[in-house]
Every structure is written in structure tokens, then in C-alpha cells.
Motif scaffolding. Structure first.
Motif, PDB file in Angstrom:
ATOM      1  N   LEU A 107       9.853  18.466 -15.626  1.00  0.00           N
ATOM      2  CA  LEU A 107       8.964  19.024 -16.573  1.00  0.00           C
ATOM      3  C   LEU A 107       7.613  18.610 -16.626  1.00  0.00           C
ATOM      4  CD1 LEU A 107      12.264  18.770 -18.567  1.00  0.00           C
ATOM      5  CD2 LEU A 107      11.161  20.824 -18.434  1.00  0.00           C
ATOM      6  N   LEU A 108       6.677  19.790 -17.355  1.00  0.00           N
ATOM      7  CA  LEU A 108       5.613  19.519 -17.465  1.00  0.00           C
ATOM      8  C   LEU A 108       5.365  18.307 -18.518  1.00  0.00           C
ATOM      9  CD1 LEU A 108       2.714  20.914 -16.643  1.00  0.00           C
ATOM     10  CD2 LEU A 108       3.323  22.754 -18.501  1.00  0.00           C
ATOM     11  N   PRO A 109       4.641  17.506 -18.303  1.00  0.00           N
ATOM     12  CA  PRO A 109       4.382  16.298 -19.321  1.00  0.00           C
ATOM     13  C   PRO A 109       3.736  16.650 -20.633  1.00  0.00           C
ATOM     14  CG  PRO A 109       3.467  15.659 -16.878  1.00  0.00           C
ATOM     15  CD  PRO A 109       3.909  17.046 -16.866  1.00  0.00           C
ATOM     16  N   GLU A 110       3.166  17.806 -20.434  1.00  0.00           N
ATOM     17  CA  GLU A 110       2.287  18.441 -21.730  1.00  0.00           C
ATOM     18  C   GLU A 110       3.486  19.031 -22.916  1.00  0.00           C
ATOM     19  OE1 GLU A 110       0.548  22.068 -21.488  1.00  0.00           O
ATOM     20  OE2 GLU A 110      -1.073  21.426 -22.403  1.00  0.00           O
ATOM     21  N   ALA A 126       9.310  31.050  -3.094  1.00  0.00           N
ATOM     22  CA  ALA A 126       9.600  32.042  -2.011  1.00  0.00           C
ATOM     23  C   ALA A 126      10.323  31.753  -0.710  1.00  0.00           C
ATOM     24  CB  ALA A 126       8.392  32.915  -1.986  1.00  0.00           C
ATOM     25  N   LEU A 127       9.828  30.633  -0.124  1.00  0.00           N
ATOM     26  CA  LEU A 127      10.125  30.280   1.116  1.00  0.00           C
ATOM     27  C   LEU A 127      11.487  29.685   0.822  1.00  0.00           C
ATOM     28  CD1 LEU A 127       6.989  27.916   2.404  1.00  0.00           C
ATOM     29  CD2 LEU A 127       7.619  30.018   3.332  1.00  0.00           C
ATOM     30  N   CYS A 128      11.755  29.055  -0.198  1.00  0.00           N
ATOM     31  CA  CYS A 128      13.154  28.622  -0.555  1.00  0.00           C
ATOM     32  C   CYS A 128      14.379  29.810  -0.525  1.00  0.00           C
ATOM     33  CB  CYS A 128      13.172  27.675  -1.490  1.00  0.00           C
ATOM     34  SG  CYS A 128      12.362  25.904  -1.231  1.00  0.00           S
ATOM     35  N   GLU A 129      13.867  30.798  -1.336  1.00  0.00           N
ATOM     36  CA  GLU A 129      14.544  32.006  -1.406  1.00  0.00           C
ATOM     37  C   GLU A 129      14.858  32.556  -0.019  1.00  0.00           C
ATOM     38  OE1 GLU A 129      11.722  34.043  -4.357  1.00  0.00           O
ATOM     39  OE2 GLU A 129      13.644  35.145  -4.825  1.00  0.00           O
ATOM     40  N   GLU A 130      14.087  32.668   0.726  1.00  0.00           N
ATOM     41  CA  GLU A 130      14.092  33.241   2.073  1.00  0.00           C
ATOM     42  C   GLU A 130      15.016  32.742   2.713  1.00  0.00           C
ATOM     43  OE1 GLU A 130       9.894  34.350   3.272  1.00  0.00           O
ATOM     44  OE2 GLU A 130      10.900  33.346   5.115  1.00  0.00           O
ATOM     45  N   ARG A 131      15.190  31.272   2.487  1.00  0.00           N
ATOM     46  CA  ARG A 131      16.149  30.457   3.407  1.00  0.00           C
ATOM     47  C   ARG A 131      17.352  30.201   2.634  1.00  0.00           C
ATOM     48  NH1 ARG A 131      11.142  29.972   4.820  1.00  0.00           N
ATOM     49  NH2 ARG A 131      10.444  29.245   6.867  1.00  0.00           N
ATOM     50  N   GLY A 132      17.597  30.645   1.627  1.00  0.00           N
ATOM     51  CA  GLY A 132      18.793  30.505   0.733  1.00  0.00           C
ATOM     52  C   GLY A 132      18.749  29.153   0.280  1.00  0.00           C
ATOM     53  N   ARG A 133      17.780  28.298   0.135  1.00  0.00           N
ATOM     54  CA  ARG A 133      18.028  26.827   0.008  1.00  0.00           C
ATOM     55  C   ARG A 133      17.716  26.615  -1.627  1.00  0.00           C
ATOM     56  NH1 ARG A 133      14.778  23.253   3.909  1.00  0.00           N
ATOM     57  NH2 ARG A 133      16.030  21.872   2.586  1.00  0.00           N
ATOM     58  N   THR A 134      18.477  25.733  -2.263  1.00  0.00           N
ATOM     59  CA  THR A 134      18.029  25.186  -3.567  1.00  0.00           C
ATOM     60  C   THR A 134      16.810  24.049  -3.483  1.00  0.00           C
ATOM     61  OG1 THR A 134      19.533  23.416  -3.149  1.00  0.00           O
ATOM     62  CG2 THR A 134      20.363  25.428  -4.255  1.00  0.00           C
ATOM     63  N   PHE A 135      16.157  24.068  -4.450  1.00  0.00           N
ATOM     64  CA  PHE A 135      15.019  23.173  -4.484  1.00  0.00           C
ATOM     65  C   PHE A 135      14.739  22.748  -6.047  1.00  0.00           C
ATOM     66  CE2 PHE A 135      14.258  27.661  -6.001  1.00  0.00           C
ATOM     67  CZ  PHE A 135      13.481  27.540  -7.259  1.00  0.00           C
ATOM     68  N   VAL A 136      14.130  21.623  -5.989  1.00  0.00           N
ATOM     69  CA  VAL A 136      13.481  21.165  -7.280  1.00  0.00           C
ATOM     70  C   VAL A 136      12.311  21.737  -7.485  1.00  0.00           C
ATOM     71  CG1 VAL A 136      12.493  19.099  -8.223  1.00  0.00           C
ATOM     72  CG2 VAL A 136      14.520  18.877  -6.485  1.00  0.00           C
ATOM     73  N   ALA A 137      12.274  22.270  -8.952  1.00  0.00           N
ATOM     74  CA  ALA A 137      10.997  22.777  -9.394  1.00  0.00           C
ATOM     75  C   ALA A 137      10.116  21.859  -9.855  1.00  0.00           C
ATOM     76  CB  ALA A 137      11.264  23.936 -10.539  1.00  0.00           C
ATOM     77  N   GLY A 138       9.108  21.600  -9.168  1.00  0.00           N
ATOM     78  CA  GLY A 138       7.858  20.657  -9.487  1.00  0.00           C
ATOM     79  C   GLY A 138       7.225  20.693 -10.909  1.00  0.00           C
ATOM     80  N   PRO A 139       6.268  19.686 -11.251  1.00  0.00           N
ATOM     81  CA  PRO A 139       5.832  19.880 -12.227  1.00  0.00           C
ATOM     82  C   PRO A 139       4.629  20.681 -12.730  1.00  0.00           C
ATOM     83  CG  PRO A 139       5.233  17.926 -11.123  1.00  0.00           C
ATOM     84  CD  PRO A 139       6.078  18.520 -10.368  1.00  0.00           C
ATOM     85  N   TYR A 140       4.031  21.364 -11.520  1.00  0.00           N
ATOM     86  CA  TYR A 140       2.842  22.289 -11.388  1.00  0.00           C
ATOM     87  C   TYR A 140       3.051  23.786 -11.547  1.00  0.00           C
ATOM     88  CZ  TYR A 140       1.301  17.832  -9.566  1.00  0.00           C
ATOM     89  OH  TYR A 140       1.029  16.727  -9.139  1.00  0.00           O
ATOM     90  N   LEU A 141       4.293  24.244 -12.222  1.00  0.00           N
ATOM     91  CA  LEU A 141       4.701  25.680 -12.021  1.00  0.00           C
ATOM     92  C   LEU A 141       4.358  26.375 -13.499  1.00  0.00           C
ATOM     93  CD1 LEU A 141       7.892  25.283 -10.161  1.00  0.00           C
ATOM     94  CD2 LEU A 141       5.949  25.730  -9.239  1.00  0.00           C
ATOM     95  N   GLY A 142       4.064  25.642 -14.527  1.00  0.00           N
ATOM     96  CA  GLY A 142       3.482  26.179 -15.787  1.00  0.00           C
ATOM     97  C   GLY A 142       5.000  26.913 -16.316  1.00  0.00           C
ATOM     98  N   ILE A 143       5.926  25.918 -16.401  1.00  0.00           N
ATOM     99  CA  ILE A 143       7.166  26.310 -17.184  1.00  0.00           C
ATOM    100  C   ILE A 143       7.139  25.903 -18.523  1.00  0.00           C
ATOM    101  CG2 ILE A 143       9.632  26.238 -16.961  1.00  0.00           C
ATOM    102  CD1 ILE A 143       8.408  27.800 -14.694  1.00  0.00           C
ATOM    103  N   TYR A 144       7.077  26.913 -19.486  1.00  0.00           N
ATOM    104  CA  TYR A 144       6.860  26.365 -20.909  1.00  0.00           C
ATOM    105  C   TYR A 144       8.321  26.500 -21.907  1.00  0.00           C
ATOM    106  CZ  TYR A 144       2.003  25.118 -20.236  1.00  0.00           C
ATOM    107  OH  TYR A 144       0.816  24.218 -20.141  1.00  0.00           O
ATOM    108  N   ASN A 145       9.073  27.430 -21.265  1.00  0.00           N
ATOM    109  CA  ASN A 145      10.352  27.879 -22.161  1.00  0.00           C
ATOM    110  C   ASN A 145      11.438  28.229 -21.488  1.00  0.00           C
ATOM    111  OD1 ASN A 145       9.869  30.817 -20.812  1.00  0.00           O
ATOM    112  ND2 ASN A 145       8.044  30.727 -21.832  1.00  0.00           N
ATOM    113  N   PRO A 146      12.649  28.321 -22.064  1.00  0.00           N
ATOM    114  CA  PRO A 146      14.073  28.289 -21.367  1.00  0.00           C
ATOM    115  C   PRO A 146      13.949  29.547 -20.331  1.00  0.00           C
ATOM    116  CG  PRO A 146      14.335  27.749 -23.667  1.00  0.00           C
ATOM    117  CD  PRO A 146      12.710  28.139 -23.604  1.00  0.00           C
TER     118      PRO A 146
END
Lengths: 348, 298
Positions: free
Chosen positions: B135-138, B99-119
Motif C-alpha cells: 500500500l501507498l504509505p501516503e 501487462a507482462l504478468c497478464e501475458e504470462r498468466g502469472r500472479t504478482f505483488v502490486a508494488g507501492p508505486y502504482l497510485g492505488i487509492y481506493n478499493p
């Protein structure tokens, strides 16, 4: 005891089957949460959960008695489960529940796009525990409610709620653990099956209970060993109170403190259940909108008694009545009794 | 695939942290993630963080700032917001940071703790400005291979302990029977956490303040071809108290094709403070190790 400001506090009870749903409603639950059979929701255990017809019947029953039904579609689907999850989302929306409970971004988007009239609650599995994260889900998916992870103290909840534009639900009774929901891989590390994707913690088919001699014991004889896919979670001497067979309630040896039996401990979470009744006035004072009871895998007796007990406690707290805290749910608690959990113990 | 150095998982104190990054400045790693992902009490002061960042930049490294994975309080959010106001790329470890990056119009690295499991979840983050996902190591190799059409860089954990739980409670404080509120950063006395063994003597977890890590160290040095096939562009090495430069060199040599994975893993076993594991990549228990000569290679 002071009278708390918030008059409307919902008791949200679990239901693993139709009988439990009816028991919850009859015992005074304002809402019930339940899911379809299969890996699309996070209590995916054999013999548990609802067919579509049962769900429809459950919703009709609850509505007749003035209660709501929330359908959980809260697993994180991996690519091969996506289609089944989208279909579960369609089936859920078609039944017009009072809300769906969701955590995965793909499913949140799917509901927002294809079922925009279905109210969304953000599942505890999304692990949203601060203002910015909750606003993020509100802005993108119009969530109406968030269930907070069991990682916040009373004080933190008190500070958070006035800053939010969505309802807040917290856990009030049942299973207690300290790892934040949705961010716990303790079981997956042992079994290879994630609670986030498969929905069972842990899968009972990996559990073994066998009495055997302790290889390192000091001649104290046999212990009952609990293993999960071959990994020892615990070993009990006779008559020792037992914990739930999850890795977070395992007993381990902290070898930094020495490798003898004195350092065998519940290093993650002691075997206690959550019960917020002793701190209910303070908890209600934070402005929480709903109190959630854990336990879709539990019996209808558990659901009925936990709901009724919490109902009495909430009614008493709302009317400012001084009420002794009864030990009436002891049979439903873990070996070591109950605890108000993170709400109080976090900084302890 | 390029190597990156992940944030220090443990608390080492200011002096040791400085000494560590001075050593890193002399290695070939191109990207370094700096900052605290676990506990806000361990966070270095902004001045100190910037001092290290500038030193690393001076040595030709690109610096990315990591953020707390379980931020709760307004104070923690303010701390995170200050990092987002700097010019460095941010690794977002909870949705509030996005949300903070969106607000600032900044790109970012999505870290490994976000619960991303699918495309579709990854595509959603990409639309918000994610240029890389850790990516989540799981996730198994099969899951990693899905959604390769989404144009993001893909970083996977190459070597180090796995995060197996995050919590509001402090397990180190609990073990030492001190209060979390007055912990005095006792976790600093355990520079590689507190290993837990099962009651029958097998290493399992590792207490690290408010985080639980795996006792075994995740290691993919024998899987680099499979990871390349699965679209991995970056390989994250996590710092350990001793031997990190040697670990980086071993991975570089295997990446360059100068050494084979089976030889390297033997050398890594000598450097690692614990047994190795990588089962999650094969859809197996995370604690298992599957090598090129091992059982059931996927």
C-alpha cells in the motif's frame, strides 16, 4: 530548418474559468481542458473551475469556433471521494465533451462500463511513460490519447511514438518540474494533503510569506521567508528572483556537501518555466499529436498570450519557416526564465 | 503480520550488496524483495541477482523480484521482461509490468508505486492477478480499512525512508554537477542518499539518484495493533547500511508481544540514521511523528 512530417498538431490550452476558455479559443487553441469545481480534478483551488452550466456554455462556445473541450476528472479519489468522482464522471459524460481526462483505475473502469462512448484521454497523473504501460491502458480502457509525464527526453519520445496506437500529448509551456506527475508526494509529506487526491499543490492556505532575520545568516539582514505549513521552502534576499512556492522549487541545504550557505541550492528544480519553442521542430518531429499548455490556475491573459505565441511558433515550424524565438512570454515565466525541461536537459 | 525486507533503496555497489544479503540470510525475515526499483543503471546483473536469490533461498527465505518504478526505454522494458520470465514472484512497480504478468498468466505483488487509492482500483488489480498489494504509505489508516473484502494480502511500509518523488532526472548528479549520461554511479558514494535540510536547519528530503526520499524514516512500530485492525498482513522493513538485522529483531519482538512499541521506538531512534515520522497514517503531514504518547492519536 526542415519541414516536419506531422501536419496536425493540436494546441491544448488550460481554462480555470469560462473567461479563460473563451480567451484560449479566441487565441487559436484547438482544444481546451477544464474541470468541475471540487476535489474531482487536479487544480482544486478556491475560485477556480466550472459549474455544470458554465461547462455547457464553454463547450457550446468552443464548438461554435471549431475547438474541442476535454473535461478533467483526474484526481485519485480516496474511498470517501469516490461517490463524488463517479457523479462528476456522470456529469462530464452527460455534457458529451470531446474527451474526459482520467488517471484513476476506478474511474477509468467506471467510464469504460457506464460511458463507453465518451472518449478517454489518460491524464499525465497516471504517469504512464513506456510502451507497455500505455498499451495496458489502451487494452483495458480504450484510451485514445496519453499525456506523457515530463520525464522523457526528446529522443525517448521519438522512439516511443511509432510503437504506440494512441495519440501522444506533451507539455509545451508553463510550470516546469522534474518529479514525474502522479508520483510526487513532496507537498503531501509537508501538508498531509496529496496533490493526487486533493488536487492543489500546494494548498495556498498553508503558505506564509514573512520577512524575518535569518537565524544563521552572516549578518546579511532580513530575508523574505516562504514557509509551507511551517516548513521553510525558501528565503529571499531583497530583489532576488522568486520561485513558485512549491516544495520542488524550494531551496535547501545539501548537508553531504557541507552545511554552510554555499550549499543552499535549488536541489530539485531551478525556478524556470517550461517553453518548448526553441526545440519545437524537433519536438514536432517526434510525432506528438498535441501540445499542452499548463496553467488552469493562471489568468485569461496568460492563457491567451501563451496560446497565441505557441500557435505562431507551431504554424511557423509546420511551414518550415525560420523564426526567431521571441522573448514575448517573459512576464509569465518564473524568476530564472525558461527552459526546454527534460526534453533536452534530462541527460545533461 | 509477517515481516518482509524491501528492496535496497540506495546504490551500494556489488560487494556491499552481497555482504548485506549474507547478513540478511542469518536473520529471521521470511521474505526478501530483491532488485532495483529506482534507476536502471544501478541494476545488478541477472547472474548476480540470481546468485543472491539462490543464497537467500538456501537460507529458507522466499524471494520476490522488484522492478523499476519509472521504466521508460525499450531497454528498460527488456530488462524487466527478463525478470518476469524467471520463476520468482514479481513486484510490479508500473502498469507495464502488470501487462507482462497478464501475458504470462502469472500472479504478482502490486508494488507501492502504482497510485492505488481506493478499493475498486485494488479489485481491478486483483482481477488481473494481484495477490498482494504494497500500500501507498501516503494512505491514512481510514483509507487502509476500506475494501477489506478484497482477498489480497496487504503489505505496509513498516520502517524506512518514504519515496516522495520519482523523476527522469538524477538529483545526485545535479548536486554534484556531473551529467546523468556519464554519472559513473556517483550515488554509490552516498549509501543513505544526500540529506537535504531546510534553510533553517530541519531535515526534510533525501536525494537518491532519480528518486527523492524523505529525510526522516517512516516508522510504525507503535502502530502495529492499528495496522492489524486495518488489515495489514505484511510489514516491510527497508534496508539501511548498518543495523538492519537489529531493526528486524526489534519489530519481531514487538510483533511477538515481547516488547511494547514505546520501548522499541526508543531503541529504533538510536538505530535510525534520521528522525522518525509516520504522520500520513493519521492523515497528517507525513513528516510528523505521532506516538502512543503523542498528540492526537487517531
Amino acid at each position: 530548418m526542415r519541414r516536419v512530417a506531422h501536419r496536425k498538431v493540436e494546441i491544448n490550452a488550460p481554462a480555470g474559468n469560462l473567461a479563460a476558455l473563451k480567451a484560449a479559443v479566441d487565441a487559436g487553441a484547438d482544444s481546451v481542458y477544464c474541470g468541475f469545481s471540487g476535489p474531482t480534478n487536479l487544480r482544486n483551488l478556491p475560485g477556480l473551475n466550472f459549474t455544470e452550466r458554465q461547462m455547457a456554455e464553454g463547450i457550446a462556445y468552443a464548438r461554435r469556433k471549431g475547438a474541442k473541450v476535454f473535461i478533467t476528472v483526474n484526481a485519485y479519489p480516496q474511498p470517501r471521494e469516490l461517490e463524488a468522482s463517479y457523479r462528476a464522471a456522470d456529469r462530464a459524460a452527460a455534457l458529451e465533451p470531446d474527451a474526459v481526462v482520467v488517471s484513476d483505475l476506478a474511474l477509468l473502469q467506471y467510464f469504460a462500463v457506464y460511458h463507453p462512448r465518451t472518449p478517454i484521454h489518460l491524464s499525465v497523473q497516471a504517469s504512464a511513460c513506456n510502451r507497455l504501460a500505455i498499451e495496458f491502458y489502451q487494452r483495458h480502457f480504450k484510451i485514445r490519447r496519453v499525456t506523457l509525464p515530463r520525464a522523457l527526453s526528446l529522443e525517448e519520445i521519438h522512439d516511443l511514438i511509432p510503437r504506440l496506437g494512441v495519440e501522444v500529448e506533451v507539455f509545451a509551456f508553463g510550470f516546469l518540474s522534474s518529479p514525474a506527475e502522479g508520483r510526487c508526494f513532496l507537498a503531501s509529506f509537508i501538508t498531509g494533503e496529496s496533490i493526487n487526491t486533493y488536487g492543489a499543490c500546494p494548498d495556498p492556505r498553508y503558505l506564509r510569506f514573512d520577512a524575518r532575520e535569518d537565524p544563521k545568516a552572516d549578518g546579511s539582514g532580513e530575508r523574505l521567508w516562504v514557509t509551507l505549513r511551517g516548513v521553510a521552502l525558501n528565503a529571499y534576499a531583497e530583489e532576488e528572483p522568486m520561485a513558485y512556492p512549491t516544495p520542488c522549487k524550494g531551496r535547501y541545504r545539501n548537508i553531504s556537501l557541507g552545511s554552510d550557505a554555499a550549499n543552499e541550492a535549488y536541489a530539485i528544480q531551478p525556478p524556470r518555466s517550461l517553453d518548448v519553442r526553441p526545440i519545437l521542430p524537433q519536438l514536432l518531429d517526434t510525432g506528438v499529436r498535441a501540445l499542452k499548455i499548463e496553467g488552469r490556475q493562471r489568468t485569461e491573459q496568460y492563457v491567451a498570450q501563451a496560446t497565441a505565441a505557441l500557435r505562431r511558433a507551431v504554424d511557423a515550424a509546420l511551414s518550415g519557416r525560420e523564426e526567431a524565438f521571441p522573448a514575448d512570454l517573459g512576464e509569465f515565466s518564473e524568476g530564472d526564465g525558461t527552459s526546454p525541461g527534460c526534453y533536452v536537459e534530462k541527460e545533461a | 503480520m509477517k515481516l518482509t525486507l524491501g528492496p535496497i533503496p540506495y546504490y551500494w555497489g556489488v560487494k556491499e550488496t552481497l555482504r548485506f544479503y549474507e547478513t540478511i540470510a542469518g536473520t529471521e525475515v521470511e521474505e526478501v524483495y530483491l532488485g532495483e526499483a529506482v534507476c536502471s543503471k544501478r541494476q545488478l546483473s541477472l547472474e548476480r541477482l540470481l546468485e543472491i536469490a539462490r543464497m537467500l533461498e538456501g537460507a529458507g527465505k522466499r524471494v520476490i523480484l522488484s522492478t523499476l518504478a519509472l521504466a521508460i526505454t525499450e531497454e528498460e522494458l527488456a530488462l524487466t521482461e527478463r525478470l518476469c520470465d524467471l520463476s520468482y514472484t514479481i513486484e510490479a512497480n508500473q502498469m507495464g509490468v502488470i501487462a507482462l504478468c497478464e501475458e504470462r498468466g502469472r500472479t504478482f505483488v502490486a508494488g507501492p508505486y502504482l497510485g492505488i487509492y481506493n478499493p475498486p482500483s485494488l479489485a481491478f488489480l486483483h482481477a488481473l492477478g494481484a495477490r498482494r498489494i504494497v500500500l501507498l504509505p501516503e494512505l491514512s489508516g481510514e483509507v487502509l480499512r476500506a475494501g477489506l473484502e478484497i482477498p489480497v494480502e496487504r503489505e505496509v511500509l513498516g520502517y524506512g525512508p518514504l519515496t516522495v518523488a520519482l523523476s527522469g532526472r538524477c538529483y545526485t548528479a545535479l548536486a554534484l554537477e556531473v551529467s546523468k549520461a556519464r554519472c559513473a554511479l556517483v550515488c554509490g558514494d552516498y549509501p543513505e542518499g544526500m540529506p537535504l535540510e531546510t534553510l533553517d536547519g530541519n531535515p526534510l528530503y533525501r536525494l537518491n539518484g532519480t528518486e527523492i526520499l524523505s529525510a526522516p524514516y517512516h516508522c510504525v512500530i507503535e502502530l502495529l495493533d492499528a495496522l492489524r485492525d486495518a488489515g495489514a498482513t505484511h510489514l516491510r522493513i527497508l534496508p539501511q547500511r548498518e543495523g538492519t538485522p537489529e531493526v528486524l529483531v526489534l519489530f519481531s519482538r514487538v510483533l511477538a508481544g515481547w516488547m511494547d512499541g514505546a520501548e522499541a521506538v526508543g531503541r529504533l531512534r538510536a538505530l535510525a540514521p534520521a528522525p522518525l515520522c509516520n504522520g500520513w497514517f493519521f492523515g497528517k503531514p507525513g513528516l510528523q511523528y505521532v506516538g502512543t504518547r503523542g498528540e492526537g492519536k487517531a
